[in-house]
Design a protein around this motif. Sequence first.
Motif, mmCIF file in Angstrom:
data_model
loop_
_atom_site.group_PDB
_atom_site.id
_atom_site.type_symbol
_atom_site.label_atom_id
_atom_site.label_comp_id
_atom_site.label_asym_id
_atom_site.label_seq_id
_atom_site.Cartn_x
_atom_site.Cartn_y
_atom_site.Cartn_z
ATOM 1 N N ASP A 111 32.968 -37.822 -23.238
ATOM 2 C CA ASP A 111 34.184 -37.577 -24.008
ATOM 3 C C ASP A 111 34.729 -38.907 -24.549
ATOM 4 O OD1 ASP A 111 36.402 -35.880 -24.852
ATOM 5 O OD2 ASP A 111 37.553 -37.010 -23.350
ATOM 6 N N PRO A 112 35.147 -38.965 -25.814
ATOM 7 C CA PRO A 112 35.665 -40.221 -26.371
ATOM 8 C C PRO A 112 36.850 -40.796 -25.594
ATOM 9 C CG PRO A 112 35.299 -38.639 -28.129
ATOM 10 C CD PRO A 112 35.089 -37.915 -26.834
ATOM 11 N N SER A 113 37.686 -39.939 -25.038
ATOM 12 C CA SER A 113 38.815 -40.426 -24.237
ATOM 13 C C SER A 113 38.324 -41.112 -22.959
ATOM 14 C CB SER A 113 39.756 -39.284 -23.873
ATOM 15 O OG SER A 113 40.334 -38.749 -25.034
ATOM 16 N N THR A 114 37.290 -40.551 -22.361
ATOM 17 C CA THR A 114 36.702 -41.162 -21.165
ATOM 18 C C THR A 114 36.091 -42.513 -21.509
ATOM 19 O OG1 THR A 114 36.222 -38.966 -20.283
ATOM 20 C CG2 THR A 114 35.054 -40.819 -19.290
ATOM 21 N N LEU A 115 35.366 -42.561 -22.620
ATOM 22 C CA LEU A 115 34.778 -43.838 -23.048
ATOM 23 C C LEU A 115 35.864 -44.864 -23.365
ATOM 24 C CD1 LEU A 115 31.813 -42.609 -25.255
ATOM 25 C CD2 LEU A 115 31.683 -43.806 -23.068
ATOM 26 N N GLY A 116 36.965 -44.413 -23.962
ATOM 27 C CA GLY A 116 38.076 -45.313 -24.244
ATOM 28 C C GLY A 116 38.690 -45.853 -22.966
ATOM 29 N N LEU A 117 38.860 -44.989 -21.973
ATOM 30 C CA LEU A 117 39.412 -45.413 -20.694
ATOM 31 C C LEU A 117 38.487 -46.409 -19.996
ATOM 32 C CD1 LEU A 117 41.570 -45.146 -18.475
ATOM 33 C CD2 LEU A 117 40.224 -43.243 -17.557
ATOM 34 N N VAL A 118 37.197 -46.105 -19.963
ATOM 35 C CA VAL A 118 36.234 -47.012 -19.332
ATOM 36 C C VAL A 118 36.210 -48.350 -20.068
ATOM 37 C CG1 VAL A 118 33.785 -47.362 -18.794
ATOM 38 C CG2 VAL A 118 34.841 -45.145 -18.378
ATOM 39 N N THR A 119 36.263 -48.305 -21.392
ATOM 40 C CA THR A 119 36.264 -49.535 -22.180
ATOM 41 C C THR A 119 37.513 -50.364 -21.885
ATOM 42 O OG1 THR A 119 35.001 -48.440 -23.921
ATOM 43 C CG2 THR A 119 36.088 -50.486 -24.510
ATOM 44 N N LEU A 120 38.645 -49.709 -21.768
ATOM 45 C CA LEU A 120 39.869 -50.449 -21.445
ATOM 46 C C LEU A 120 39.888 -50.930 -19.998
ATOM 47 C CD1 LEU A 120 42.579 -48.491 -23.449
ATOM 48 C CD2 LEU A 120 41.521 -50.691 -23.991
ATOM 49 N N LEU A 121 39.170 -50.259 -19.105
ATOM 50 C CA LEU A 121 39.039 -50.747 -17.721
ATOM 51 C C LEU A 121 38.245 -52.057 -17.658
ATOM 52 C CD1 LEU A 121 38.379 -47.551 -15.578
ATOM 53 C CD2 LEU A 121 40.329 -49.093 -15.443
ATOM 54 N N ILE A 122 37.391 -52.261 -18.635
ATOM 55 C CA ILE A 122 36.604 -53.496 -18.680
ATOM 56 C C ILE A 122 37.524 -54.704 -18.837
ATOM 57 C CG2 ILE A 122 34.917 -54.783 -20.061
ATOM 58 C CD1 ILE A 122 33.513 -52.101 -20.607
ATOM 59 N N VAL A 123 38.646 -54.551 -19.535
ATOM 60 C CA VAL A 123 39.552 -55.680 -19.804
ATOM 61 C C VAL A 123 40.085 -56.317 -18.522
ATOM 62 C CG1 VAL A 123 41.709 -56.359 -20.921
ATOM 63 C CG2 VAL A 123 40.123 -54.849 -22.119
#
Length: 163
Positions: A111-123
């Motif tokens: 899901d794009p929202s999940t990918l967005g959350l995971v991507t922001l967790l990288i920060v």
Amino acid sequence: MAGDDAEIEHPNRRKAASKITKVLVVLLLLISAALVLIVTIGGWDELQGAKAVQIAYIGLYLLMAVLVARWNRGVLPVAAALAIVMLIFAAIAGPAWFERDKEGFADPALDPSTLGLVTLLIVPVQALLILAAMSGFRQAWNVEVERRPDDGAREPRAVPQAT
């Protein structure tokens, strides 16, 4: 003599702070590699031109985790530098995944929202990696002390008595 060989010790590696820092850096490198892997696999079809970079990051982070686990201090500044670049990429790319959660966009594997959350967790993980790597670099894991066997520690020899 073989018994007179000097022993090389690394006193800074015995400190609890150094051991904790090493484990923390290795753990953050592995978590970073896992998060980047999740984004890479989950958004494979929609990633444009970043596939090779992400695969390189995963490989480099895994290699650096192995080297840090072996007390290699030289890769710590490299890990921090790569984390800075990854932090910037993730901060910019995170909101873009949330924008794909609308009609008209192709659906990635996750899901794009999940990918967005995971991507922001990288920060924050990259920010912690930068701090931990620089802390480990300041701990001077590379300092060596040469220890020689003590002459007084040898067993006394029996001296023959003259009769």
